[in-house]
Design an enzyme around this catalytic site. Structure first.
Site, mmCIF file in Angstrom:
data_model
loop_
_atom_site.group_PDB
_atom_site.id
_atom_site.type_symbol
_atom_site.label_atom_id
_atom_site.label_comp_id
_atom_site.label_asym_id
_atom_site.label_seq_id
_atom_site.Cartn_x
_atom_site.Cartn_y
_atom_site.Cartn_z
ATOM 1 N N ASN A 167 -1.307 -16.282 18.122
ATOM 2 C CA ASN A 167 -0.826 -15.374 18.182
ATOM 3 C C ASN A 167 -2.134 -14.324 17.572
ATOM 4 O OD1 ASN A 167 1.740 -13.944 17.650
ATOM 5 N ND2 ASN A 167 1.473 -13.917 15.635
ATOM 6 N N TYR A 171 0.039 -7.177 9.546
ATOM 7 C CA TYR A 171 0.604 -7.616 8.600
ATOM 8 C C TYR A 171 0.228 -7.236 7.271
ATOM 9 C CZ TYR A 171 2.168 -11.320 12.105
ATOM 10 O OH TYR A 171 2.209 -12.463 12.480
ATOM 11 N N ARG A 172 0.303 -6.522 6.573
ATOM 12 C CA ARG A 172 -0.227 -5.428 5.535
ATOM 13 C C ARG A 172 -0.930 -6.211 4.515
ATOM 14 N NH1 ARG A 172 4.309 -3.196 3.092
ATOM 15 N NH2 ARG A 172 4.307 -4.517 1.189
ATOM 16 N N TRP A 185 3.410 -10.891 5.364
ATOM 17 C CA TRP A 185 4.261 -12.106 7.183
ATOM 18 C C TRP A 185 5.586 -11.617 6.315
ATOM 19 C CZ3 TRP A 185 0.293 -15.689 8.633
ATOM 20 C CH2 TRP A 185 0.213 -16.632 7.974
ATOM 21 N N ASP A 280 5.309 3.190 2.265
ATOM 22 C CA ASP A 280 5.575 2.644 4.034
ATOM 23 C C ASP A 280 5.733 3.219 5.006
ATOM 24 O OD1 ASP A 280 5.150 0.238 5.681
ATOM 25 O OD2 ASP A 280 6.288 -1.178 4.147
#
Length: 480
Positions: A167, A171-172, A185, A280
């Site tokens: 995968n 994700y930050r 995540w 965000d």
């Protein structure tokens, strides 16, 4: 032409007049982010910052900040091709012993060309850093109340602990110190699922962070592909050519050979720390929450790498354009499960996960609600808060059309459904609980008698064909 790496992407953008080089010295602490915000809100170009204070590494951002740039990067103009290729693959009859028969069957041989190919070395293995550190990379601080510097466009590579399916997710990651970062995540993401499986086994999970590379692989990391589809294979499907991979040096993972930087390490389920706040893409700061820690164990890079990054905030910024490509590319897959769907849109102002509008070819009563239920059970669409279903005469990409349909074809008591206690996006600032809230469905299709509409359906106002043709033929003479 398939673009193979970040350098080729920069050249292609520059040749198309889509990139600006900034030679003035700039600071990775807040200054670059503010330059980018002003540029993105003004629909400006990609920017290559060549002189970053305290670093000898340039920063590339807003590289995907327009549909034209995405067309250049992915080498296509119709993004529905991506989803259609997956649909076509599902219809292909695969005989047993596929690996032995690839060369004998032309259609399967062509399919074999999209599989990743392991190499002994590649551009990203030019430098093996003996003393890896986050401090060597110009990682940005975006907003003044952010908890620190965040990696925002790192492709987080993991593999399923049981199946081995790989995968890539974005994700930050909040930098804690030179060797540690917090892995944000979210619960519903595939990387988090891999982590949970390892945690149940009492093991930590190996993780690689990929910075830069070919645009198709970057896109593949962001795209919510069907469960069980290897992201490296999806990258090959997107670019119609398998990506080249190399082995990491300190962990057992393969990574794209044409990346700019590889950060190797592991996530320890027992090392949990407070992450955030972070400004965000909802337009709000997400609050502090506990997330696991990534420990850096190794670093590979090119001789002269470029740090690819992005910034987020209140829409519309760079991520909105990537979202539009995802919206278009997965339309064929949505139609595979819901054949009556004509078109699909997730408005950027709704940060994509907040709202989706679906047009259908309606044939029977209750069909709009059937489509809602089906889509709420489909992958990441399970997190979408609001669905609006309209008829096929409505342009889902025009909010004027959609609002007209809602106000003329829906009755709030009859056509609105609310479902409580459902999964929500972790970042939703309005849900009563983190990851748990409600769904709103609006059926804005024309109702029938079977659906309780007893009135005569009013005729839609439209121009008659005779007048339309007359004005079309004489338009140039009006001087308008």
């Amino acid at each position: 032409m398939t673009i193979e790496d970040t350098a080729e992407f920069i050249k292609a953008l520059e040749d198309a007049g889509e990139l600006k080089r900034i030679k003035t010295q700039v600071d990775a602490d807040l200054e670059i982010a503010e330059i980018l915000r002003r540029t993105m809100y003004a629909n400006g170009p990609a920017i290559l910052f060549e002189n970053v204070k305290n670093y000898d590494m340039p920063v590339l951002a807003n590289a995907f900040g327009s549909m034209k740039r995405l067309q250049i990067g992915l080498d296509m103009s119709d993004f529905t091709e991506i989803g259609q290729r997956i649909v076509d693959m599902t219809k292909m009859e695969i005989p047993s012993g596929i690996l032995n028969k690839l060369k004998k069957l032309p259609e399967l041989s062509k399919m074999g060309e999209i599989f990743p190919k392991l190499e002994k070395s590649g551009p990203v293995t030019e430098v093996i850093d003996e003393s890896p550190s986050f401090g060597k990379i110009p990682i940005l601080k975006t907003w003044h109340k952010d908890a620190g510097r965040f990696i925002t466009l790192g492709l987080v590579a993991t593999k399923h602990p049981e199946t081995g399916i790989r995968n890539l997710g974005v994700y930050r990651m909040q930098i804690v110190d030179d060797k540690h970062a917090l892995m944000h995540w979210q619960k519903h993401k595939r990387g988090a699922h891999h982590h949970d499986i390892s945690k149940e086994k009492g093991e930590r999970i190996e993780v690689a962070i990929i910075i830069g590379g070919d645009p198709a692989t970057v896109f593949s990391a962001i795209a919510p592909v069907p469960e069980g589809l290897d992201k490296y294979l999806f990258a090959g499907i997107t670019r119609q050519k398998g990506i080249k991979t190399v082995k990491c040096k300190t962990i057992d993972l393969e990574v794209p050979a044409n990346a700019e930087i590889i950060l190797e390490g592991y996530v320890d389920p027992n090392d949990i720390r407070e992450e955030g706040p972070f400004g965000d893409h909802t337009g709000y700061y997400t609050p502090r929450e506990p997330y696991p820690t990534f420990t850096l164990t190794g670093m590979m890079r090119r001789q002269k790498p470029v740090y690819l990054t992005t910034i987020v905030g209140k829409p519309i910024l760079e991520d909105a354009y990537i979202g539009k490509v995802i919206e278009q590319s997965f339309l064929p897959l949505i139609r595979m499960f819901q054949p009556e769907v004509v078109d699909f849109a997730m408005p950027a102002a709704g940060w994509f996960q907040g709202m989706a509008i679906i047009s259908i070819k309606k044939r029977y009563p209750g069909q709009a609600k059937k489509v809602m239920m089906g889509l709420w059970g489909l992958g990441q669409l399970a997190l979408t808060k609001i669905f609006v279903v309209v008829d096929d005469d409505i342009n889902v990409h025009s909010m004027d059309d959609v609002i007209w349909a809602i106000t003329t074809r829906s009755d709030p008591a009859r056509d609105t459904i609310i479902i409580n206690n459902t999964p929500t996006d972790t970042l939703d600032p309005a849900s009563p609980l983190v990851n748990l809230g409600s769904k709103l469905g609006i059926d804005a299709t024309q109702k029938t008698k079977e659906e309780g509409f007893e009135r005569e359906i009013q005729e839609k106002v439209e121009v008659d064909e005779t007048t339309k043709k007359l004005v079309d033929s004489r338009w140039s003479s009006y001087g308008i």
